[in-house]
Design an enzyme around this catalytic site. Structure first.
Site, PDB file in Angstrom:
ATOM      1  N   SER A  89       0.818  -1.227   0.000  1.00 11.30           N
ATOM      2  CA  SER A  89       0.000   0.000   0.000  1.00 11.30           C
ATOM      3  C   SER A  89       0.843   1.264   0.000  1.00 11.30           C
ATOM      4  O   SER A  89       0.309   2.363   0.114  1.00 11.30           O
ATOM      5  CB  SER A  89      -0.913   0.013   1.237  1.00 11.30           C
ATOM      6  OG  SER A  89      -0.140   0.051   2.424  1.00 11.30           O
ATOM      7  N   HIS A 108     -39.045  23.824 -10.217  1.00  7.70           N
ATOM      8  CA  HIS A 108     -39.226  22.893 -11.340  1.00  7.70           C
ATOM      9  C   HIS A 108     -38.531  23.394 -12.614  1.00  7.70           C
ATOM     10  O   HIS A 108     -38.951  23.056 -13.728  1.00  7.70           O
ATOM     11  CB  HIS A 108     -40.711  22.658 -11.629  1.00  7.70           C
ATOM     12  CG  HIS A 108     -41.502  22.259 -10.427  1.00  7.70           C
ATOM     13  ND1 HIS A 108     -41.548  20.976  -9.950  1.00  7.70           N
ATOM     14  CD2 HIS A 108     -42.270  22.995  -9.582  1.00  7.70           C
ATOM     15  CE1 HIS A 108     -42.309  20.922  -8.877  1.00  7.70           C
ATOM     16  NE2 HIS A 108     -42.756  22.136  -8.617  1.00  7.70           N
ATOM     17  N   SER A 120     -14.419  24.748 -28.315  1.00  7.01           N
ATOM     18  CA  SER A 120     -14.603  23.472 -28.996  1.00  7.01           C
ATOM     19  C   SER A 120     -13.483  23.268 -30.000  1.00  7.01           C
ATOM     20  O   SER A 120     -12.993  24.221 -30.606  1.00  7.01           O
ATOM     21  CB  SER A 120     -15.958  23.468 -29.713  1.00  7.01           C
ATOM     22  OG  SER A 120     -16.033  22.400 -30.641  1.00  7.01           O
ATOM     23  N   LYS A 153     -18.162  28.270 -29.732  1.00  9.29           N
ATOM     24  CA  LYS A 153     -18.589  27.747 -28.435  1.00  9.29           C
ATOM     25  C   LYS A 153     -17.732  28.239 -27.274  1.00  9.29           C
ATOM     26  O   LYS A 153     -16.519  28.434 -27.407  1.00  9.29           O
ATOM     27  CB  LYS A 153     -18.583  26.222 -28.437  1.00  9.29           C
ATOM     28  CG  LYS A 153     -19.650  25.605 -29.328  1.00  9.29           C
ATOM     29  CD  LYS A 153     -19.832  24.130 -29.016  1.00  9.29           C
ATOM     30  CE  LYS A 153     -20.462  23.967 -27.648  1.00  9.29           C
ATOM     31  NZ  LYS A 153     -20.500  22.564 -27.234  1.00  9.29           N
ATOM     32  N   ASN A 166     -17.579  26.797 -23.459  1.00 14.31           N
ATOM     33  CA  ASN A 166     -18.081  25.743 -22.579  1.00 14.31           C
ATOM     34  C   ASN A 166     -17.696  26.000 -21.121  1.00 14.31           C
ATOM     35  O   ASN A 166     -16.544  26.325 -20.831  1.00 14.31           O
ATOM     36  CB  ASN A 166     -17.510  24.388 -23.007  1.00 14.31           C
ATOM     37  CG  ASN A 166     -17.845  24.047 -24.445  1.00 14.31           C
ATOM     38  OD1 ASN A 166     -18.931  24.361 -24.926  1.00 14.31           O
ATOM     39  ND2 ASN A 166     -16.909  23.419 -25.141  1.00 14.31           N
ATOM     40  N   GLU A 176     -18.564  22.049 -15.102  1.00 13.56           N
ATOM     41  CA  GLU A 176     -18.952  20.691 -15.461  1.00 13.56           C
ATOM     42  C   GLU A 176     -18.060  19.666 -14.777  1.00 13.56           C
ATOM     43  O   GLU A 176     -18.521  18.595 -14.351  1.00 13.56           O
ATOM     44  CB  GLU A 176     -18.900  20.523 -16.974  1.00 13.56           C
ATOM     45  CG  GLU A 176     -19.998  21.300 -17.699  1.00 13.56           C
ATOM     46  CD  GLU A 176     -19.865  21.244 -19.213  1.00 13.56           C
ATOM     47  OE1 GLU A 176     -18.922  20.571 -19.701  1.00 13.56           O
ATOM     48  OE2 GLU A 176     -20.687  21.855 -19.903  1.00 13.56           O
ATOM     49  N   TYR A 193      -9.454  -5.725  14.096  1.00 17.31           N
ATOM     50  CA  TYR A 193      -8.824  -5.245  12.873  1.00 17.31           C
ATOM     51  C   TYR A 193      -8.845  -6.333  11.801  1.00 17.31           C
ATOM     52  O   TYR A 193      -8.695  -7.516  12.091  1.00 17.31           O
ATOM     53  CB  TYR A 193      -7.379  -4.809  13.129  1.00 17.31           C
ATOM     54  CG  TYR A 193      -6.671  -4.329  11.875  1.00 17.31           C
ATOM     55  CD1 TYR A 193      -6.868  -3.031  11.410  1.00 17.31           C
ATOM     56  CD2 TYR A 193      -5.863  -5.188  11.130  1.00 17.31           C
ATOM     57  CE1 TYR A 193      -6.260  -2.590  10.237  1.00 17.31           C
ATOM     58  CE2 TYR A 193      -5.251  -4.754   9.962  1.00 17.31           C
ATOM     59  CZ  TYR A 193      -5.458  -3.456   9.527  1.00 17.31           C
ATOM     60  OH  TYR A 193      -4.861  -3.030   8.366  1.00 17.31           O
ATOM     61  N   GLN A 195      -7.029  -1.683   5.085  1.00 19.55           N
ATOM     62  CA  GLN A 195      -5.992  -1.005   4.316  1.00 19.55           C
ATOM     63  C   GLN A 195      -6.595  -0.259   3.139  1.00 19.55           C
ATOM     64  O   GLN A 195      -6.066   0.767   2.688  1.00 19.55           O
ATOM     65  CB  GLN A 195      -4.978  -2.039   3.823  1.00 19.55           C
ATOM     66  CG  GLN A 195      -3.910  -1.479   2.888  1.00 19.55           C
ATOM     67  CD  GLN A 195      -2.923  -2.544   2.480  1.00 19.55           C
ATOM     68  OE1 GLN A 195      -2.166  -3.050   3.302  1.00 19.55           O
ATOM     69  NE2 GLN A 195      -2.925  -2.899   1.197  1.00 19.55           N
ATOM     70  N   LYS A 217      -7.798   3.902   2.666  1.00 21.67           N
ATOM     71  CA  LYS A 217      -7.024   5.091   2.302  1.00 21.67           C
ATOM     72  C   LYS A 217      -7.348   5.644   0.918  1.00 21.67           C
ATOM     73  O   LYS A 217      -7.481   6.865   0.759  1.00 21.67           O
ATOM     74  CB  LYS A 217      -5.517   4.800   2.401  1.00 21.67           C
ATOM     75  CG  LYS A 217      -5.043   4.299   3.739  1.00 21.67           C
ATOM     76  CD  LYS A 217      -5.367   5.235   4.874  1.00 21.67           C
ATOM     77  CE  LYS A 217      -4.858   4.710   6.201  1.00 21.67           C
ATOM     78  NZ  LYS A 217      -5.386   3.382   6.568  1.00 21.67           N
TER      79      LYS A 217
END
Length: 466
Positions: free
Chosen positions: A31, A164, A285, A291, A293, A298, A325, A330, A333
């Site tokens: 790990s 709505h 774009s 465009k 964006n 997003e 345990y 492990q 994380k």
């Protein structure tokens, strides 16, 4: 510099076994690529433990000094990149102890007296969570400060309130920003409450049953700046509810951010054109040059699903584990670190983006003055004339239908037309059919009127400074 390779590698638990651990199994179980994030917390916990062992005469003072100095050097080596953890080290705790043994010899093995990796990991995790919660609270505080600035700047700007996703009633833009202020305020309060449950030292619980050595867990707690001490050694090492609660809090924060992002994405589109996001936080774009964006918004919205996944991940890991345990833990994380990183970075970049947005006030002024969202004012006008609300609602609905069919805004309908629907209408109706009048007639507690928003801003600033 890196830790020892191949056959020289020493696994700290292997003394009971006669055959070497399978290398593929070691790779599968390692790990260190994940928990290396905890190296500072691990060294801090070890220094506290060794200091306590020395004060309790379990470890000679000179040996404690050598161990602590070695640990401090190792922290610098890892920080500078001089010491690079290798997957064969199994975990960050092995990296540090093996490197310490290289530096000071067998004395390094005394560092672990009275301690298990179980309470060691639990301590590291709680120290990490304390630091991370502080970092996230600070990011939220900055966002709340920005929302107050926006609320003050736009407190007299009128926008549409939606239900709505339909235009509902005119509201103060300041009122809108304050709604999110209160959401993020509760997010901070959840973190404040969680911090109390995180701020408990598990060091001294050992594997899960305690130790035969005369450990001073109270002293370890003080050295690590925890507020209180574990009550039960099994519980101290075997639960991960604080991780679950932290990722849950992160999920709620991300949900609030995602909803806010949805508004910004919609409102910045050509169809709405209510606000402008700075070019610095938008993309174009690769094929359509026109465009713009709202990609940062997003991406924050997208990362919300990622954090939700982290929550389901840890809940699923823990759901079937017997006490105490289990090595499954492990796997706590990756979701913890991912949720923390995703949430903190999202709050920060969202704040930066929001600071560089501005409302299209000229367009909003035009739209709100002509919109059917003022129809509620007609119904309430009739209610003030002592007409039952259901009757007022029915009459207003017919007026709205007429406005749509005749393509006439409510303020432009002649009085005689209004009176054809009800004789209760008089010329004072037109005073109510103004967006500012609509906003300012809302006098109930916490409403959108300018005076109410000013009071909310004042109260919010007091809460921010607490």
């Amino acid at each position: 510099m890196s830790t020892k390779k191949g056959s020289e590698k020493e696994l700290l638990w292997q003394s009971r076994f006669s055959e070497p651990f399978d290398r593929e199994a070691l790779l599968f179980s390692s790990s260190v690529d994940v928990d290396k994030v905890l190296y500072q917390e691990d060294i801090k916990g070890s220094i506290a433990h060794v200091t306590m062992l020395s004060e309790e005469a379990i470890l000679p003072v000179e040996e404690a000094r050598l161990i602590i100095e070695g640990l401090e050097e190792i922290e610098q080596e890892i920080s500078s990149g001089a010491l690079v953890p290798d997957w064969e080290d199994e975990d960050i705790h092995t990296v540090i102890e093996n490197r310490l043994k290289e530096k000071i010899g067998p004395i390094a093995g005394k560092m672990h007296s009275g301690r298990s990796r179980n309470d060691q990991v639990a301590t590291d995790t709680r120290l990490y969570l304390k630091r991370t919660i502080d970092e996230l609270r600070s990011a939220l505080d900055a966002l709340k400060s920005l929302l107050l600035e926006k609320a003050e700047t736009y407190r007299h700007t009128i926008i549409f309130g939606y239900t709505h996703l339909q235009r509902a009633q005119p509201i103060s833009a300041g009122h809108y920003y304050l709604s999110y202020f209160n959401m993020f305020l509760r997010d901070n309060q959840r973190l404040d409450d969680l911090f109390k449950r995180v701020d408990i030292s598990p060091l001294g619980a050992a594997a899960f049953a305690g130790s035969t050595l005369q450990l001073n867990a109270q002293r370890s707690m003080e050295l690590l700046d925890f507020s209180t001490l574990f009550e039960n050694s099994i519980d101290a090492v075997s639960d991960r509810d604080i991780i679950i609660e932290f990722i849950s809090a992160c999920s709620i924060i991300m949900m609030h951010l995602s909803r806010f992002c949805e508004d910004l994405i919609l409102w910045s589109s050509s169809e709405f054109n209510y606000l402008e996001i700075s070019d610095a936080f938008a993309t174009g774009s690769s094929i359509m040059p026109q465009k713009k964006n709202a990609d940062i918004a997003e991406l924050v919205r997208g990362k919300t699903g990622r954090v939700y996944g982290d929550l389901i991940n840890i809940l699923t890991i823990m759901k079937g584990l017997p006490l105490s345990y289990n090595r499954d833990m492990q796997e706590d994380k990756p979701p913890l670190f991912d949720a923390a990183k995703s949430t903190i970075s999202s709050v920060r970049i969202f704040s930066k983006m929001l600071a560089h947005t501005k409302l299209n006030e000229e367009r909003l002024t035009k739209l709100t003055a002509e919109d059917l969202s003022l129809s509620t004012e007609i119904a309430e006008y009739l209610v003030r004339k002592n007409l039952p609300f259901r009757d007022a609602h029915r009459i207003t609905g017919k007026i709205v239908s007429h406005a749509i069919e005749s393509a006439t805004s409510l303020p432009n309908i002649p009085l005689e037309t209004y009176r054809s629907f009800s004789e209760l209408f008089d010329s004072d109706l037109y005073d109510a059919l103004q967006p500012e009048a609509s906003v300012n007639t809302k006098q109930s507690h916490g409403s959108t009127s300018f005076s109410s928003v000013d009071e909310q801003i004042k109260n919010a600033r007091k809460k921010l400074n607490r």
